[in-house]
Enzyme design. Structure first.
Site, PDB file in Angstrom:
ATOM      1  N   ALA A   1       0.848  -1.186   0.000  1.00  0.00           N
ATOM      2  CA  ALA A   1       0.000   0.000   0.000  1.00  0.00           C
ATOM      3  C   ALA A   1       0.887   1.240   0.000  1.00  0.00           C
ATOM      4  O   ALA A   1       2.033   1.199   0.445  1.00  0.00           O
ATOM      5  CB  ALA A   1      -0.905  -0.006   1.228  1.00  0.00           C
TER       6      ALA A   1
ATOM      7  N   GLY B   1       0.385  -5.088   0.925  1.00  0.00           N
ATOM      8  CA  GLY B   1      -0.781  -5.092   0.054  1.00  0.00           C
ATOM      9  C   GLY B   1      -0.514  -5.757  -1.286  1.00  0.00           C
ATOM     10  O   GLY B   1      -1.420  -6.321  -1.890  1.00  0.00           O
TER      11      GLY B   1
ATOM     12  N   GLU C   1      -0.892  -9.385  -0.650  1.00  0.00           N
ATOM     13  CA  GLU C   1      -2.323  -9.649  -0.493  1.00  0.00           C
ATOM     14  C   GLU C   1      -3.031  -9.631  -1.846  1.00  0.00           C
ATOM     15  O   GLU C   1      -3.887 -10.475  -2.118  1.00  0.00           O
ATOM     16  CB  GLU C   1      -2.937  -8.620   0.458  1.00  0.00           C
ATOM     17  CG  GLU C   1      -2.418  -8.805   1.885  1.00  0.00           C
ATOM     18  CD  GLU C   1      -2.890  -7.724   2.828  1.00  0.00           C
ATOM     19  OE1 GLU C   1      -3.928  -7.936   3.461  1.00  0.00           O
ATOM     20  OE2 GLU C   1      -2.217  -6.679   2.925  1.00  0.00           O
TER      21      GLU C   1
ATOM     22  N   GLU D   1       4.224  -5.420   7.417  1.00  0.00           N
ATOM     23  CA  GLU D   1       3.499  -4.366   8.136  1.00  0.00           C
ATOM     24  C   GLU D   1       3.943  -4.223   9.590  1.00  0.00           C
ATOM     25  O   GLU D   1       3.937  -3.126  10.136  1.00  0.00           O
ATOM     26  CB  GLU D   1       1.979  -4.635   8.085  1.00  0.00           C
ATOM     27  CG  GLU D   1       1.363  -4.435   6.717  1.00  0.00           C
ATOM     28  CD  GLU D   1       1.392  -5.665   5.822  1.00  0.00           C
ATOM     29  OE1 GLU D   1       0.657  -5.672   4.832  1.00  0.00           O
ATOM     30  OE2 GLU D   1       2.149  -6.619   6.124  1.00  0.00           O
TER      31      GLU D   1
END
Length: 173
Positions: free
Chosen positions: A71, A114, A117, A137
């Site tokens: 992200a 992300g 993911e 993270e």
């Protein structure tokens, strides 16, 4: 429309019969970090491919250096919990997992946070020799936010998933 102009994606139909949708993340200056604009374009491209009867499968890829490095931290760093929760932060990120046509993640380079993911939301992952998967993270004081803890556990088992999520360590293909 395949071939439509996007700011963060390269989209086309490819293959001998032009029946494969190819979506390439194209934000090289940020290692394909998943900003809100990129994710909105990805949803739009996926909807277009899904509604196109000529497209039988979709390939999602990045660059040789990064599938997606996660992200966009710069975009999220000043948001409070209330802003994220109340504002629907990450809404629509699961679009990849609900498309009815098969989606193949072609991963080389970094697939972190992300990006990892996003790859796990695809039906199949093909990983190149330089692929690096991770959920780092924890190194920022947070946890995977787009279903990564559940998908990673199903993909690699509880022990390795716990190790990756709690240490931020990466794994190769």
């Amino acid at each position: 429309r395949a071939g439509a102009a996007f700011q963060y994606l390269l989209v086309q139909k490819t293959g001998a019969q032009k029946n494969v949708g190819l979506i390439q993340l194209n934000r090289p200056q940020a290692l394909n970090a998943l900003c809100e604009g990129l994710m909105a374009e990805l949803r739009q491209a996926l909807e277009t491919m899904e509604s196109d009867p000529a497209v039988g499968a979709i390939v999602l890829t990045g660059s040789q250096k990064a599938f997606a490095a996660g992200a966009d931290i710069k975009e999220m760093q000043n948001k409070t919990f209330q802003e994220c929760y109340g504002g629907g932060f990450l809404c629509g990120w699961d679009k990849v997992s609900v498309v009815r046509k098969p989606i193949i993640a072609a991963v080389n380079g970094y697939a972190l946070g992300g990006g990892c993911e996003l790859a796990m939301m695809c039906d199949i992952i093909y990983a190149g020799e330089k692929a690096q998967f991770g959920q780092p993270e924890i190194l920022l004081g947070t946890i995977p936010g787009a279903g990564g803890t559940q998908r990673l556990t199903r993909a690699v088992g509880k022990s390795l998933a716990m190790e990756m999520v709690l240490t931020g360590d990466r794994i190769s293909a």
